[in-house]
Motif scaffolding. Sequence first.
Motif, PDB file in Angstrom:
ATOM      1  N   MET A  43       0.826  -1.205   0.000  1.00 19.39           N
ATOM      2  CA  MET A  43       0.000   0.000   0.000  1.00 19.39           C
ATOM      3  C   MET A  43       0.863   1.259   0.000  1.00 19.39           C
ATOM      4  SD  MET A  43      -2.930  -1.259   2.675  1.00 19.39           S
ATOM      5  CE  MET A  43      -3.637   0.349   2.894  1.00 19.39           C
ATOM      6  N   SER A  44       1.964   1.242   0.721  1.00 19.13           N
ATOM      7  CA  SER A  44       2.855   2.408   0.764  1.00 19.13           C
ATOM      8  C   SER A  44       3.508   2.659  -0.584  1.00 19.13           C
ATOM      9  CB  SER A  44       3.933   2.203   1.834  1.00 19.13           C
ATOM     10  OG  SER A  44       3.349   2.061   3.095  1.00 19.13           O
ATOM     11  N   ILE A  45       3.973   1.583  -1.231  1.00 17.47           N
ATOM     12  CA  ILE A  45       4.619   1.729  -2.539  1.00 17.47           C
ATOM     13  C   ILE A  45       3.621   2.258  -3.569  1.00 17.47           C
ATOM     14  CG2 ILE A  45       5.633   0.436  -4.461  1.00 17.47           C
ATOM     15  CD1 ILE A  45       6.989  -1.322  -2.304  1.00 17.47           C
ATOM     16  N   THR A  46       2.416   1.716  -3.590  1.00 15.62           N
ATOM     17  CA  THR A  46       1.431   2.188  -4.564  1.00 15.62           C
ATOM     18  C   THR A  46       0.994   3.625  -4.277  1.00 15.62           C
ATOM     19  OG1 THR A  46      -0.389   1.176  -3.342  1.00 15.62           O
ATOM     20  CG2 THR A  46       0.575  -0.118  -5.128  1.00 15.62           C
ATOM     21  N   ALA A  47       0.954   4.013  -3.006  1.00 17.30           N
ATOM     22  CA  ALA A  47       0.605   5.401  -2.673  1.00 17.30           C
ATOM     23  C   ALA A  47       1.671   6.363  -3.193  1.00 17.30           C
ATOM     24  CB  ALA A  47       0.433   5.560  -1.164  1.00 17.30           C
ATOM     25  N   VAL A  48       2.933   5.973  -3.089  1.00 17.36           N
ATOM     26  CA  VAL A  48       4.021   6.811  -3.611  1.00 17.36           C
ATOM     27  C   VAL A  48       3.913   6.913  -5.129  1.00 17.36           C
ATOM     28  CG1 VAL A  48       6.522   6.925  -3.945  1.00 17.36           C
ATOM     29  CG2 VAL A  48       5.592   6.419  -1.693  1.00 17.36           C
ATOM     30  N   ILE A  49       3.640   5.778  -5.797  1.00 13.88           N
ATOM     31  CA  ILE A  49       3.511   5.784  -7.254  1.00 13.88           C
ATOM     32  C   ILE A  49       2.375   6.699  -7.688  1.00 13.88           C
ATOM     33  CG2 ILE A  49       2.801   4.354  -9.228  1.00 13.88           C
ATOM     34  CD1 ILE A  49       4.418   2.064  -7.954  1.00 13.88           C
ATOM     35  N   LYS A  50       1.253   6.627  -7.012  1.00 11.56           N
ATOM     36  CA  LYS A  50       0.076   7.405  -7.409  1.00 11.56           C
ATOM     37  C   LYS A  50       0.224   8.895  -7.125  1.00 11.56           C
ATOM     38  CE  LYS A  50      -2.531   3.867  -5.728  1.00 11.56           C
ATOM     39  NZ  LYS A  50      -3.626   3.387  -4.929  1.00 11.56           N
ATOM     40  N   ALA A  52       3.200  10.581  -6.927  1.00 10.20           N
ATOM     41  CA  ALA A  52       4.538  11.057  -7.295  1.00 10.20           C
ATOM     42  C   ALA A  52       4.493  12.274  -8.209  1.00 10.20           C
ATOM     43  CB  ALA A  52       5.333   9.933  -7.968  1.00 10.20           C
ATOM     44  N   GLY A  53       3.398  12.434  -8.942  1.00 11.55           N
ATOM     45  CA  GLY A  53       3.329  13.547  -9.890  1.00 11.55           C
ATOM     46  C   GLY A  53       4.067  13.248 -11.178  1.00 11.55           C
ATOM     47  N   VAL A  54       4.673  12.074 -11.257  1.00 12.42           N
ATOM     48  CA  VAL A  54       5.397  11.633 -12.443  1.00 12.42           C
ATOM     49  C   VAL A  54       4.898  10.233 -12.776  1.00 12.42           C
ATOM     50  CG1 VAL A  54       7.662  11.036 -13.379  1.00 12.42           C
ATOM     51  CG2 VAL A  54       7.440  12.961 -11.803  1.00 12.42           C
ATOM     52  N   GLU A  55       4.566  10.014 -14.036  1.00 15.81           N
ATOM     53  CA  GLU A  55       4.086   8.687 -14.427  1.00 15.81           C
ATOM     54  C   GLU A  55       5.258   7.712 -14.462  1.00 15.81           C
ATOM     55  OE1 GLU A  55       1.891   5.956 -14.615  1.00 15.81           O
ATOM     56  OE2 GLU A  55       0.691   7.742 -15.026  1.00 15.81           O
ATOM     57  N   VAL A  56       5.169   6.661 -13.681  1.00 18.56           N
ATOM     58  CA  VAL A  56       6.255   5.683 -13.614  1.00 18.56           C
ATOM     59  C   VAL A  56       6.081   4.560 -14.630  1.00 18.56           C
ATOM     60  CG1 VAL A  56       6.763   6.140 -11.191  1.00 18.56           C
ATOM     61  CG2 VAL A  56       5.136   4.349 -11.780  1.00 18.56           C
ATOM     62  N   TYR A  57       4.898   4.433 -15.192  1.00 22.89           N
ATOM     63  CA  TYR A  57       4.653   3.388 -16.181  1.00 22.89           C
ATOM     64  C   TYR A  57       4.964   3.909 -17.580  1.00 22.89           C
ATOM     65  CZ  TYR A  57       2.204   1.155 -12.331  1.00 22.89           C
ATOM     66  OH  TYR A  57       1.887   0.600 -11.121  1.00 22.89           O
ATOM     67  N   SER A  58       5.425   3.038 -18.459  1.00 23.16           N
ATOM     68  CA  SER A  58       5.789   3.436 -19.821  1.00 23.16           C
ATOM     69  C   SER A  58       4.565   3.443 -20.733  1.00 23.16           C
ATOM     70  CB  SER A  58       6.848   2.473 -20.376  1.00 23.16           C
ATOM     71  OG  SER A  58       6.266   1.201 -20.584  1.00 23.16           O
ATOM     72  N   ARG A  59       4.762   3.952 -21.941  1.00 28.13           N
ATOM     73  CA  ARG A  59       3.670   4.012 -22.924  1.00 28.13           C
ATOM     74  C   ARG A  59       3.127   2.627 -23.253  1.00 28.13           C
ATOM     75  NH1 ARG A  59       4.399   7.765 -27.926  1.00 28.13           N
ATOM     76  NH2 ARG A  59       2.248   8.182 -27.466  1.00 28.13           N
ATOM     77  N   SER A  60       3.983   1.630 -23.217  1.00 29.07           N
ATOM     78  CA  SER A  60       3.563   0.270 -23.578  1.00 29.07           C
ATOM     79  C   SER A  60       2.649  -0.356 -22.530  1.00 29.07           C
ATOM     80  CB  SER A  60       4.788  -0.619 -23.802  1.00 29.07           C
ATOM     81  OG  SER A  60       5.542  -0.714 -22.605  1.00 29.07           O
ATOM     82  N   PHE A  66      -1.935  -7.222 -18.394  1.00 29.97           N
ATOM     83  CA  PHE A  66      -2.022  -7.075 -16.940  1.00 29.97           C
ATOM     84  C   PHE A  66      -1.737  -5.647 -16.488  1.00 29.97           C
ATOM     85  CE2 PHE A  66       0.111  -6.986 -12.786  1.00 29.97           C
ATOM     86  CZ  PHE A  66      -0.942  -7.414 -11.997  1.00 29.97           C
ATOM     87  N   ALA A  67      -0.637  -5.081 -16.955  1.00 25.90           N
ATOM     88  CA  ALA A  67      -0.193  -3.768 -16.470  1.00 25.90           C
ATOM     89  C   ALA A  67      -1.166  -2.651 -16.817  1.00 25.90           C
ATOM     90  CB  ALA A  67       1.193  -3.444 -17.015  1.00 25.90           C
ATOM     91  N   ARG A  68      -1.959  -2.827 -17.865  1.00 29.11           N
ATOM     92  CA  ARG A  68      -2.899  -1.760 -18.250  1.00 29.11           C
ATOM     93  C   ARG A  68      -3.950  -1.506 -17.174  1.00 29.11           C
ATOM     94  NH1 ARG A  68      -7.847  -2.747 -21.158  1.00 29.11           N
ATOM     95  NH2 ARG A  68      -7.277  -0.829 -22.169  1.00 29.11           N
ATOM     96  N   TRP A  69      -4.127  -2.450 -16.276  1.00 28.91           N
ATOM     97  CA  TRP A  69      -5.139  -2.308 -15.225  1.00 28.91           C
ATOM     98  C   TRP A  69      -4.583  -1.728 -13.933  1.00 28.91           C
ATOM     99  CZ3 TRP A  69      -9.493  -2.375 -17.485  1.00 28.91           C
ATOM    100  CH2 TRP A  69      -9.751  -3.249 -18.538  1.00 28.91           C
ATOM    101  N   MET A  70      -3.288  -1.383 -13.901  1.00 28.80           N
ATOM    102  CA  MET A  70      -2.676  -0.823 -12.695  1.00 28.80           C
ATOM    103  C   MET A  70      -2.901   0.696 -12.651  1.00 28.80           C
ATOM    104  SD  MET A  70      -1.414  -3.524 -11.348  1.00 28.80           S
ATOM    105  CE  MET A  70      -0.380  -2.903 -10.065  1.00 28.80           C
ATOM    106  N   VAL A  71      -3.240   1.200 -11.483  1.00 28.51           N
ATOM    107  CA  VAL A  71      -3.443   2.644 -11.315  1.00 28.51           C
ATOM    108  C   VAL A  71      -2.076   3.315 -11.178  1.00 28.51           C
ATOM    109  CG1 VAL A  71      -4.329   4.428  -9.783  1.00 28.51           C
ATOM    110  CG2 VAL A  71      -5.714   2.431 -10.266  1.00 28.51           C
ATOM    111  N   GLY A  72      -1.842   4.303 -12.016  1.00 29.90           N
ATOM    112  CA  GLY A  72      -0.611   5.070 -11.948  1.00 29.90           C
ATOM    113  C   GLY A  72      -0.905   6.517 -11.596  1.00 29.90           C
ATOM    114  N   ALA A  73       0.114   7.346 -11.689  1.00 27.37           N
ATOM    115  CA  ALA A  73      -0.015   8.748 -11.304  1.00 27.37           C
ATOM    116  C   ALA A  73      -1.017   9.501 -12.186  1.00 27.37           C
ATOM    117  CB  ALA A  73       1.342   9.432 -11.353  1.00 27.37           C
TER     118      ALA A  73
END
Length: 121
Positions: A43-50, A52-60, A66-73
């Motif tokens: 939960m802490s890691i995902t809170a930091v990712i969300k 962060a103000g910077v998208e950590v996931y790539s365009r792909s 699977f990864a398309r369903w992950m919540v990012g920044a």
Amino acid sequence: MYQFLYFLFFSSHRSFSASSLFADSCAISPHALFVLSALVVTMSITAVIKHAGVEVYSRSTLRSPFARWMVGATHHDLHHLRYRCNYGLYFTFWDAWMRTEDTGFEKRFMDHTSKRLIKIG
């Protein structure tokens, strides 16, 4: 092998007395403590990712099954900007299922992930 796994996971369960339902439900096994710790770290890691103000996931990411369903920044930022969309806490499929995902999410995600970082030095 199975005896070892049984001992590892269930031996602590047998050590608790079942004198009352309350006492049994309050007993914390070492395994439950490990799972709870892993949950807090996740939960802490995902809170930091969300946040962060910077998208950590790539365009792909949007093309990944699977990864398309992950919540990012970007997804979470849209929730803070508009408040009536993107409610998913960890996964975006909840928003797709309930039709609460912002219609401009994919375009905004592509815009954020296509920006080039300036190299210093």
